[in-house]
Design an enzyme around this catalytic site. Structure first.
Site, PDB file in Angstrom:
ATOM      1  N   THR A 144       0.828  -1.201   0.000  1.00 35.44           N
ATOM      2  CA  THR A 144       0.000   0.000   0.000  1.00 35.44           C
ATOM      3  C   THR A 144       0.862   1.251   0.000  1.00 35.44           C
ATOM      4  O   THR A 144       1.960   1.262   0.584  1.00 35.44           O
ATOM      5  CB  THR A 144      -0.949  -0.008   1.217  1.00 35.44           C
ATOM      6  OG1 THR A 144      -1.662   1.213   1.239  1.00 35.44           O
ATOM      7  CG2 THR A 144      -0.220  -0.173   2.532  1.00 35.44           C
ATOM      8  N   SER A 179      -1.320   3.372  10.602  1.00 33.22           N
ATOM      9  CA  SER A 179      -2.285   2.503  11.293  1.00 33.22           C
ATOM     10  C   SER A 179      -1.615   1.145  11.477  1.00 33.22           C
ATOM     11  O   SER A 179      -0.621   0.832  10.802  1.00 33.22           O
ATOM     12  CB  SER A 179      -3.576   2.325  10.482  1.00 33.22           C
ATOM     13  OG  SER A 179      -3.359   1.423   9.402  1.00 33.22           O
ATOM     14  N   TYR A 181      -2.870  -1.563  10.526  1.00 40.83           N
ATOM     15  CA  TYR A 181      -3.028  -2.243   9.239  1.00 40.83           C
ATOM     16  C   TYR A 181      -1.867  -1.877   8.311  1.00 40.83           C
ATOM     17  O   TYR A 181      -1.191  -2.750   7.752  1.00 40.83           O
ATOM     18  CB  TYR A 181      -4.368  -1.860   8.568  1.00 40.83           C
ATOM     19  CG  TYR A 181      -4.264  -1.945   7.065  1.00 40.83           C
ATOM     20  CD1 TYR A 181      -4.167  -3.184   6.438  1.00 40.83           C
ATOM     21  CD2 TYR A 181      -4.188  -0.790   6.263  1.00 40.83           C
ATOM     22  CE1 TYR A 181      -3.994  -3.267   5.043  1.00 40.83           C
ATOM     23  CE2 TYR A 181      -4.030  -0.871   4.897  1.00 40.83           C
ATOM     24  CZ  TYR A 181      -3.933  -2.108   4.284  1.00 40.83           C
ATOM     25  OH  TYR A 181      -3.746  -2.189   2.939  1.00 40.83           O
ATOM     26  N   HIS A 182      -1.631  -0.562   8.121  1.00 39.05           N
ATOM     27  CA  HIS A 182      -0.568  -0.148   7.197  1.00 39.05           C
ATOM     28  C   HIS A 182       0.780  -0.709   7.660  1.00 39.05           C
ATOM     29  O   HIS A 182       1.620  -1.092   6.850  1.00 39.05           O
ATOM     30  CB  HIS A 182      -0.521   1.378   7.081  1.00 39.05           C
ATOM     31  CG  HIS A 182      -1.667   1.984   6.299  1.00 39.05           C
ATOM     32  ND1 HIS A 182      -2.795   2.485   6.896  1.00 39.05           N
ATOM     33  CD2 HIS A 182      -1.862   2.154   4.961  1.00 39.05           C
ATOM     34  CE1 HIS A 182      -3.629   2.949   5.959  1.00 39.05           C
ATOM     35  NE2 HIS A 182      -3.087   2.754   4.784  1.00 39.05           N
ATOM     36  N   LYS A 185       1.628  -4.168   6.456  1.00 36.17           N
ATOM     37  CA  LYS A 185       2.162  -4.214   5.088  1.00 36.17           C
ATOM     38  C   LYS A 185       3.668  -3.924   5.088  1.00 36.17           C
ATOM     39  O   LYS A 185       4.410  -4.452   4.261  1.00 36.17           O
ATOM     40  CB  LYS A 185       1.449  -3.177   4.218  1.00 36.17           C
ATOM     41  CG  LYS A 185      -0.031  -3.415   4.044  1.00 36.17           C
ATOM     42  CD  LYS A 185      -0.286  -4.539   3.063  1.00 36.17           C
ATOM     43  CE  LYS A 185      -1.734  -4.632   2.659  1.00 36.17           C
ATOM     44  NZ  LYS A 185      -2.027  -5.758   1.786  1.00 36.17           N
TER      45      LYS A 185
HETATM   46  P1  NAD Z   1     -11.084  -7.277   0.484  1.00 37.85           P
HETATM   47  O1  NAD Z   1     -11.146  -7.352   1.964  1.00 37.85           O
HETATM   48  O2  NAD Z   1     -12.316  -6.956  -0.277  1.00 37.85           O
HETATM   49  O3  NAD Z   1     -10.479  -8.648  -0.087  1.00 37.85           O
HETATM   50  C1  NAD Z   1      -9.518  -9.426   0.591  1.00 37.85           C
HETATM   51  C2  NAD Z   1      -9.946 -10.885   0.472  1.00 37.85           C
HETATM   52  O4  NAD Z   1      -8.980 -11.700   1.154  1.00 37.85           O
HETATM   53  C3  NAD Z   1     -11.301 -11.155   1.130  1.00 37.85           C
HETATM   54  O5  NAD Z   1     -12.157 -11.841   0.233  1.00 37.85           O
HETATM   55  C4  NAD Z   1     -10.969 -12.005   2.355  1.00 37.85           C
HETATM   56  O6  NAD Z   1     -11.979 -12.943   2.664  1.00 37.85           O
HETATM   57  C5  NAD Z   1      -9.656 -12.669   1.941  1.00 37.85           C
HETATM   58  N1  NAD Z   1      -8.758 -13.006   3.068  1.00 37.85           N
HETATM   59  C6  NAD Z   1      -8.344 -12.198   4.062  1.00 37.85           C
HETATM   60  N2  NAD Z   1      -7.538 -12.863   4.906  1.00 37.85           N
HETATM   61  C7  NAD Z   1      -7.433 -14.128   4.417  1.00 37.85           C
HETATM   62  C8  NAD Z   1      -6.747 -15.291   4.846  1.00 37.85           C
HETATM   63  N3  NAD Z   1      -6.011 -15.297   5.953  1.00 37.85           N
HETATM   64  N4  NAD Z   1      -6.857 -16.420   4.091  1.00 37.85           N
HETATM   65  C9  NAD Z   1      -7.616 -16.445   2.966  1.00 37.85           C
HETATM   66  N5  NAD Z   1      -8.300 -15.371   2.519  1.00 37.85           N
HETATM   67  C10 NAD Z   1      -8.212 -14.220   3.244  1.00 37.85           C
HETATM   68  O7  NAD Z   1      -9.914  -6.232   0.137  1.00 37.85           O
HETATM   69  P2  NAD Z   1      -9.572  -5.486  -1.236  1.00 37.85           P
HETATM   70  O8  NAD Z   1     -10.079  -4.108  -1.152  1.00 37.85           O
HETATM   71  O9  NAD Z   1      -9.946  -6.349  -2.378  1.00 37.85           O
HETATM   72  O10 NAD Z   1      -8.002  -5.403  -1.127  1.00 37.85           O
HETATM   73  C11 NAD Z   1      -7.188  -6.457  -1.581  1.00 37.85           C
HETATM   74  C12 NAD Z   1      -5.735  -6.174  -1.258  1.00 37.85           C
HETATM   75  O11 NAD Z   1      -5.327  -4.953  -1.871  1.00 37.85           O
HETATM   76  C13 NAD Z   1      -5.457  -6.041   0.234  1.00 37.85           C
HETATM   77  O12 NAD Z   1      -4.239  -6.684   0.524  1.00 37.85           O
HETATM   78  C14 NAD Z   1      -5.331  -4.557   0.434  1.00 37.85           C
HETATM   79  O13 NAD Z   1      -4.480  -4.259   1.499  1.00 37.85           O
HETATM   80  C15 NAD Z   1      -4.760  -4.087  -0.897  1.00 37.85           C
HETATM   81  N6  NAD Z   1      -5.145  -2.705  -1.206  1.00 37.85           N
HETATM   82  C16 NAD Z   1      -6.465  -2.346  -1.311  1.00 37.85           C
HETATM   83  C17 NAD Z   1      -6.806  -1.033  -1.606  1.00 37.85           C
HETATM   84  C18 NAD Z   1      -8.239  -0.566  -1.712  1.00 37.85           C
HETATM   85  O14 NAD Z   1      -8.470   0.639  -1.861  1.00 37.85           O
HETATM   86  N7  NAD Z   1      -9.228  -1.459  -1.667  1.00 37.85           N
HETATM   87  C19 NAD Z   1      -5.777  -0.094  -1.798  1.00 37.85           C
HETATM   88  C20 NAD Z   1      -4.450  -0.484  -1.688  1.00 37.85           C
HETATM   89  C21 NAD Z   1      -4.137  -1.794  -1.377  1.00 37.85           C
HETATM   90  N1  USQ Z   2     -11.117  10.230   4.881  1.00 38.97           N
HETATM   91  C1  USQ Z   2     -11.955  11.333   4.997  1.00 38.97           C
HETATM   92  N2  USQ Z   2     -13.285  11.101   5.043  1.00 38.97           N
HETATM   93  C2  USQ Z   2     -13.842   9.863   4.939  1.00 38.97           C
HETATM   94  C3  USQ Z   2     -12.976   8.747   4.804  1.00 38.97           C
HETATM   95  C4  USQ Z   2     -11.625   8.968   4.783  1.00 38.97           C
HETATM   96  O1  USQ Z   2     -11.507  12.475   5.076  1.00 38.97           O
HETATM   97  O2  USQ Z   2     -15.074   9.744   4.983  1.00 38.97           O
HETATM   98  C5  USQ Z   2      -9.664  10.441   4.806  1.00 38.97           C
HETATM   99  C6  USQ Z   2      -8.841   9.673   5.834  1.00 38.97           C
HETATM  100  O3  USQ Z   2      -8.696  10.379   7.024  1.00 38.97           O
HETATM  101  C7  USQ Z   2      -7.527   9.480   5.073  1.00 38.97           C
HETATM  102  C8  USQ Z   2      -7.944   9.408   3.618  1.00 38.97           C
HETATM  103  O4  USQ Z   2      -9.255   9.945   3.542  1.00 38.97           O
HETATM  104  O5  USQ Z   2      -6.712  10.595   5.228  1.00 38.97           O
HETATM  105  C9  USQ Z   2      -7.951   8.015   3.049  1.00 38.97           C
HETATM  106  O6  USQ Z   2      -8.777   7.168   3.830  1.00 38.97           O
HETATM  107  P1  USQ Z   2      -9.339   5.787   3.238  1.00 38.97           P
HETATM  108  O7  USQ Z   2     -10.182   5.156   4.288  1.00 38.97           O
HETATM  109  O8  USQ Z   2      -9.921   6.025   1.900  1.00 38.97           O
HETATM  110  O9  USQ Z   2      -7.961   4.996   2.976  1.00 38.97           O
HETATM  111  P2  USQ Z   2      -6.991   4.209   3.931  1.00 38.97           P
HETATM  112  O10 USQ Z   2      -7.448   4.134   5.314  1.00 38.97           O
HETATM  113  O11 USQ Z   2      -5.612   4.745   3.702  1.00 38.97           O
HETATM  114  O12 USQ Z   2      -7.064   2.728   3.333  1.00 38.97           O
HETATM  115  C10 USQ Z   2      -7.440   2.440   1.987  1.00 38.97           C
HETATM  116  C11 USQ Z   2      -7.691   0.936   1.903  1.00 38.97           C
HETATM  117  C12 USQ Z   2      -6.392   0.194   2.203  1.00 38.97           C
HETATM  118  C13 USQ Z   2      -5.291   0.708   1.302  1.00 38.97           C
HETATM  119  C14 USQ Z   2      -5.133   2.215   1.367  1.00 38.97           C
HETATM  120  C15 USQ Z   2      -4.233   2.752   0.296  1.00 38.97           C
HETATM  121  O13 USQ Z   2      -8.715   0.550   2.819  1.00 38.97           O
HETATM  122  O14 USQ Z   2      -6.579  -1.187   2.008  1.00 38.97           O
HETATM  123  O15 USQ Z   2      -4.082   0.105   1.675  1.00 38.97           O
HETATM  124  O16 USQ Z   2      -6.415   2.821   1.094  1.00 38.97           O
HETATM  125  S1  USQ Z   2      -3.251   4.094   0.887  1.00 38.97           S
HETATM  126  O17 USQ Z   2      -4.125   5.118   1.432  1.00 38.97           O
HETATM  127  O18 USQ Z   2      -2.495   4.561  -0.245  1.00 38.97           O
HETATM  128  O19 USQ Z   2      -2.408   3.560   1.929  1.00 38.97           O
END
Ligand code: NAD
Ligand code: USQ
Length: 391
Positions: A144, A179, A181-182, A185
């Site tokens: 991420t 976070s 979560y981050h 990664k």
């Molecule tokens: P999502 O939660 O919709 O999909 C993740 C999938 O992985 C789910 O279907 C879940 O059931 C499965 N999963 C989780 N843990 C597991 C485990 N231990 N074993 C087997 N399956 C498991 O998430 P997404 O939005 O599709 O994101 C996918 C990936 O991309 C994530 O790694 C996320 O961090 C990354 N990512 C997402 C975004 C975004 O904006 N959605 C941005 C940047 C990075």
């Molecule tokens: N934010 C607002 N208002 C909202 C929601 C979010 O101002 O209603 C702000 C947050 O404070 C933050 C930014 O928007 O500053 C992004 O928040 P987000 O929830 O869209 O994104 P984030 O928490 O960073 O996580 C999401 C995905 C994660 C991925 C990440 C990419 O859930 O899986 O890794 O985006 S990145 O942001 O580049 O790390």
């Protein structure tokens, strides 16, 4: 190529599996459906209805004649992880299967521990399964952009050349995420780089920005192929949330000053980036990093854009920021690697937003307005513990 998509039932994994299948690859999906369980835990659902994986896979077969193999299990169960790699014998593994919401990881201790265990252990099992089965399997791992945080220098693609006291080295880019979560990664990235260095694995770490959108060329062919669309304050990402808030006639929730600037990417570019990474693999021993984003914008400007282009009057509300993050900062990112491999980005445009407004309008009756309000606060573990949810 033979490609396994881990997390192939999720928001991005499902459309990626379809795109790779459409492009002629043999695709398998693995997932433990935990994402569907988080919905039950939080009492929310995807705005767009989604079918069970079996129905999705059958629909794809009916429409295209193509098969998708499926494996149901948890990557934290090493036997499962080894089995899928040994049975399917992929050329590439695309790893989406992690807990991906920053607010979910910040609910309390239990959720932070779950997130880091799920993500770090699952990835470590996968690294061993690849190394012990066939080290030539290319790992494509979703990282991420948030790993980097918001440093006061340009963000490079994973590595930084540093000169210190007259000596120069190429080091992993310093990380300052915001976070647990981050952070998971960041821990993954270090483990993957180490596995490439010691075992000669080939890996591509895709530091992806915030994804927006709901439709790809493949998912629009039939409602049964739809992917999920999260709008709640825990899993909904900022632009997707703003679009749903606008459809409901509610103010757009900018946290703090809204000067937070983030990298963004259209879901159609996500699936294409994965194809490009798979078809142009990293070399043995190479830990390759791409910044998978196509443009950047502040949250305040995003809200303004959504409001300005919406057919109805839309207000913007500035809330006390529930997170701890810089609200005004420098942000300049190098993201040329995927473009050099052939990516032609879809940039945010009026047409794109209009099509997303239509999706939100069609399903807005399914939205729960209460789920849109942020409740998870970064600063308050003591308050949460006192409320009795520290588990
Ligand atoms: P999502 O939660 O919709 O999909 C993740 C999938 O992985 C789910 O279907 C879940 O059931 C499965 N999963 C989780 N843990 C597991 C485990 N231990 N074993 C087997 N399956 C498991 O998430 P997404 O939005 O599709 O994101 C996918 C990936 O991309 C994530 O790694 C996320 O961090 C990354 N990512 C997402 C975004 C975004 O904006 N959605 C941005 C940047 C990075
Ligand atoms: N934010 C607002 N208002 C909202 C929601 C979010 O101002 O209603 C702000 C947050 O404070 C933050 C930014 O928007 O500053 C992004 O928040 P987000 O929830 O869209 O994104 P984030 O928490 O960073 O996580 C999401 C995905 C994660 C991925 C990440 C990419 O859930 O899986 O890794 O985006 S990145 O942001 O580049 O790390």
């Amino acid at each position: 190529m033979r490609i396994i998509v881990l997390g192939g039932d999720g928001y991005l994994g499902w459309p990626t599996a379809l795109h790779l299948s459409e492009c002629g690859h043999e695709v398998a999906i693995a997932d433990n459906f935990v994402r569907r369980q988080y919905d039950h835990e939080l009492g929310v659902q995807s705005l767009v209805p989604i079918e069970p994986l079996t129905v999705r896979v059958r629909a794809w077969h009916e429409l295209t004649g193509k098969q998708l193999a499926t494996y149901v299990g948890d990557l934290c169960d090493a036997d499962f992880t080894y089995r899928i790699i040994r049975e399917f014998r992929p050329d590439a593994v695309v790893h989406f299967a992690e807990q991906r919401a920053a607010p979910y990881s910040m609910i309390d201790r239990k959720h932070a521990v779950y997130t880091q265990t799920n993500n770090v252990v699952g990835t470590l099992n996968l690294l061993y399964a690849i190394a012990e089965t066939d080290p030539s399997i290319h790992l494509i791992k979703l990282g991420t952009m948030g790993e980097y945080g918001t440093p006061n220098i340009d963000i490079e693609e994973g590595w930084l050349e540093v000169t210190h006291k007259g000596r120069t080295d190429r080091v992993l880019y310093p990380k300052r995420p915001s976070s647990f979560y981050h952070l998971s990664k960041v821990h993954d990235s270090h483990n993957i780089e180490f596995a490439c260095r010691i075992w000669g694995l080939a890996a591509t770490d895709l530091n992806q920005g915030i994804v927006y959108g709901q439709q790809t060329d493949e998912t629009v062919r039939d409602d049964r192929l739809a992917t999920r669309f999260d709008y709640d304050a825990v899993f909904g990402t900022v632009l997707n949330r703003f679009i749903v808030l606008a459809a409901l006639g509610q103010p757009l929730t900018v946290y703090g000053e809204g000067g937070q600037t983030r990298g963004l990417i259209d879901i159609r570019d996500t699936v294409e980036c994965i194809r490009l990474a798979a078809e142009h693999p990293a070399k043995p021993g190479e830990y390759r990093v791409f910044n998978q984003m196509t443009e950047s914008m502040s949250v305040r400007d995003l809200a303004k854009l959504v409001a300005d282009l919406h057919p109805n009057a839309v207000e913007v509300e500035y809330l006390d920021n529930p997170r701890v993050e810089a609200e005004a900062h420098y942000y300049k990112v190098t993201h040329s690697g995927l473009v050099e491999l052939g990516l032609t980005p879809h940039l945010l445009s009026e047409t794109l937003l209009t099509s997303l407004y239509a999706v939100a309008d069609r399903y807005k009756h399914r939205a729960d307005p209460a789920a849109l309000r942020p409740t998870v606060r970064w600063r308050s573990p003591l308050a949460t513990a006192r409320a009795g949810s520290a588990g």
